[in-house]
Design a protein around this motif. Structure first.
Motif, short mmCIF file in Angstrom:
data_model
loop_
_atom_site.label_atom_id
_atom_site.label_comp_id
_atom_site.label_asym_id
_atom_site.label_seq_id
_atom_site.Cartn_x
_atom_site.Cartn_y
_atom_site.Cartn_z
N ASP A 139 0.76 -1.09 0.14
CA ASP A 139 0.20 -0.05 0.08
C ASP A 139 0.97 1.22 -0.06
OD1 ASP A 139 -2.47 -1.41 0.05
OD2 ASP A 139 -2.37 -1.43 2.11
N THR A 140 2.22 1.05 -0.13
CA THR A 140 3.16 2.30 -0.22
C THR A 140 3.76 2.39 -1.52
OG1 THR A 140 4.75 1.22 0.92
CG2 THR A 140 3.57 2.00 2.65
N ASN A 141 4.32 3.48 -1.62
CA ASN A 141 5.30 3.80 -2.85
C ASN A 141 6.40 3.17 -2.77
OD1 ASN A 141 3.40 5.35 -4.22
ND2 ASN A 141 3.75 7.03 -2.93
N VAL A 142 6.95 2.19 -3.33
CA VAL A 142 8.13 1.17 -2.94
C VAL A 142 9.13 1.38 -4.16
CG1 VAL A 142 9.30 -0.97 -2.72
CG2 VAL A 142 6.77 -0.70 -1.67
N THR A 143 10.30 1.97 -3.82
CA THR A 143 11.50 2.01 -4.99
C THR A 143 12.43 0.89 -4.56
OG1 THR A 143 11.16 4.46 -5.25
CG2 THR A 143 13.22 3.38 -5.75
N VAL A 144 12.78 0.09 -5.52
CA VAL A 144 13.92 -0.87 -5.30
C VAL A 144 15.00 -0.38 -5.91
CG1 VAL A 144 14.55 -3.14 -5.76
CG2 VAL A 144 12.33 -2.58 -5.42
N GLY A 145 16.20 -0.33 -5.24
CA GLY A 145 17.80 0.04 -6.11
C GLY A 145 17.82 -0.79 -7.16
N LYS A 146 18.59 -0.08 -8.01
CA LYS A 146 18.98 -0.78 -9.32
C LYS A 146 20.47 -0.99 -9.17
CE LYS A 146 15.43 0.68 -12.33
NZ LYS A 146 15.30 1.48 -13.43
N SER A 147 21.20 -2.17 -9.23
CA SER A 147 22.45 -2.51 -9.33
C SER A 147 22.72 -2.18 -10.62
CB SER A 147 22.61 -3.96 -9.04
OG SER A 147 22.63 -4.28 -7.58
N GLU A 148 23.61 -1.39 -11.05
CA GLU A 148 24.18 -1.13 -12.28
C GLU A 148 25.82 -1.29 -12.48
OE1 GLU A 148 23.58 3.31 -13.03
OE2 GLU A 148 21.34 3.04 -12.50
N LYS A 149 25.95 -2.21 -13.54
CA LYS A 149 27.33 -2.43 -13.69
C LYS A 149 27.84 -1.96 -15.05
CE LYS A 149 27.18 -7.02 -11.42
NZ LYS A 149 27.27 -8.43 -11.74
N VAL A 150 28.76 -1.02 -14.77
CA VAL A 150 29.35 -0.31 -16.05
C VAL A 150 30.97 -0.85 -16.12
CG1 VAL A 150 29.91 2.16 -16.69
CG2 VAL A 150 28.06 1.80 -15.08
N LEU A 151 31.04 -0.81 -17.24
CA LEU A 151 32.31 -1.46 -17.66
C LEU A 151 33.43 -0.43 -18.28
CD1 LEU A 151 31.60 -4.55 -20.23
CD2 LEU A 151 32.26 -4.76 -17.61
N LEU A 152 34.15 -0.08 -17.12
CA LEU A 152 35.35 0.88 -17.62
C LEU A 152 36.79 0.15 -18.01
CD1 LEU A 152 35.01 3.16 -14.54
CD2 LEU A 152 34.25 3.49 -16.75
N SER A 153 37.24 0.55 -18.91
CA SER A 153 38.81 0.13 -19.31
C SER A 153 39.71 0.40 -18.12
CB SER A 153 39.27 1.15 -20.41
OG SER A 153 39.61 2.29 -20.11
N ASN A 154 40.69 -0.57 -18.28
CA ASN A 154 41.79 -0.60 -17.33
C ASN A 154 42.42 0.95 -17.23
OD1 ASN A 154 41.64 -3.25 -16.65
ND2 ASN A 154 43.12 -4.12 -18.02
N ARG A 155 42.64 1.34 -18.20
CA ARG A 155 43.05 3.17 -17.99
C ARG A 155 42.13 3.90 -17.21
NH1 ARG A 155 47.74 4.79 -18.18
NH2 ARG A 155 48.59 4.45 -20.12
N GLU A 156 40.82 3.55 -17.52
CA GLU A 156 39.78 4.45 -17.19
C GLU A 156 39.77 4.37 -15.62
OE1 GLU A 156 36.56 5.02 -20.62
OE2 GLU A 156 36.38 3.45 -19.26
N LYS A 157 40.11 3.13 -15.28
CA LYS A 157 40.18 2.66 -13.70
C LYS A 157 41.31 3.27 -12.97
CE LYS A 157 37.45 -1.53 -14.18
NZ LYS A 157 37.75 -3.06 -14.17
N GLU A 158 42.55 3.35 -13.71
CA GLU A 158 43.56 4.10 -13.19
C GLU A 158 43.34 5.37 -12.94
OE1 GLU A 158 47.72 2.33 -14.74
OE2 GLU A 158 46.33 2.73 -16.40
N ILE A 159 42.58 6.15 -13.85
CA ILE A 159 42.39 7.44 -13.86
C ILE A 159 41.48 7.76 -12.82
CG2 ILE A 159 41.71 9.36 -15.17
CD1 ILE A 159 42.71 8.42 -17.51
N LEU A 160 40.62 6.88 -12.53
CA LEU A 160 39.48 7.08 -11.52
C LEU A 160 40.06 6.98 -10.18
CD1 LEU A 160 36.33 7.48 -11.61
CD2 LEU A 160 36.17 4.88 -11.15
#
Length: 213
Positions: A139-160
């Motif tokens: 009876d309530t407004n229910v929101t379910v979180g979404k697990s988002e998997k984003v593929l970053l390159s190894n170089r992007e991970k280094e920079i991040l």
């Protein structure tokens, strides 16, 4: 403005959350405590819009603290942030009056979504626990979180990782022996891949991944 008091007995987690929301104009963490008794006292004193609490804490657990808070100040919303995914713990917390339940390993971006959702008067469930309990809140407004998997390159991970450590594009370029324009291009690509709005959000995302729950 969503005013928040956070209860957590691990100070590192508190520091990570405070760091993430430091420049957020919609969220204001007005107090933090390390046990349930101090949580109740501070909430009664400051009366925030939202409480974020762990379940297992010294002196008084989050379930008992939530019961007291909701009895004394029923308008205050409560979001559980915990490691416990056992059905009994979740049910007890929700029955105590919590309007949201989030696991610590979900990451701070989902925490941000949960805060806004619960503050708006809706119910938020971590996707890893949601479907066992949504029927009880039909009876309530229910929101379910979404697990988002984003593929970053190894170089992007280094920079991040370097962004998370406060490095500028020039400093990153020097550390990786690449051009500054290349770093800037990687930044733009990550903003696009991660569906972020600007460079400030990229910095927040980088900090999130550095201080993983």
């Amino acid at each position: 403005m969503i005013t928040i008091i956070m209860a957590e007995d691990h100070q590192m987690l508190i520091d990570g959350v405070k760091s993430f929301f430091e420049y957020d104009e919609t969220v204001n963490i007005i107090g933090t405590v390390n046990n349930g008794e101090d949580l109740v006292k501070l909430v009664l004193l400051k009366q925030p819009k939202l409480v974020i609490t762990d379940i297992r804490m010294p002196k008084m657990d989050g379930i008992e603290a939530t019961k007291i808070i909701k009895t004394r100040l029923p308008h205050i919303r409560v979001l559980a942030l915990t490691m416990f995914d056992q059905p009994d713990a979740i049910k007890q917390m929700l029955d105590a009056g919590a309007s949201g339940y989030l696991l610590k390993n979900s990451g701070i971006k989902m925490l941000s979504k949960a805060i806004v959702t619960v503050a708006q008067g809706e119910t938020f469930f971590d996707p890893n626990v949601a479907f066992n309990f949504m029927n009880d809140y039909i009876d309530t407004n229910v929101t379910v979180g979404k697990s988002e998997k984003v593929l970053l390159s190894n170089r992007e991970k280094e920079i991040l990782n370097l962004i998370a450590n406060g490095k500028t594009s020039k400093e990153i370029a020097e550390a990786l022996f690449i051009a500054k324009t290349t770093v800037d291009t990687h930044r733009k690509n990550m903003i696009r891949k991660l569906d972020l709005k600007n460079g400030n959000e990229l910095v927040k995302y980088a900090i999130d991944k550095k201080y993983q729950f």
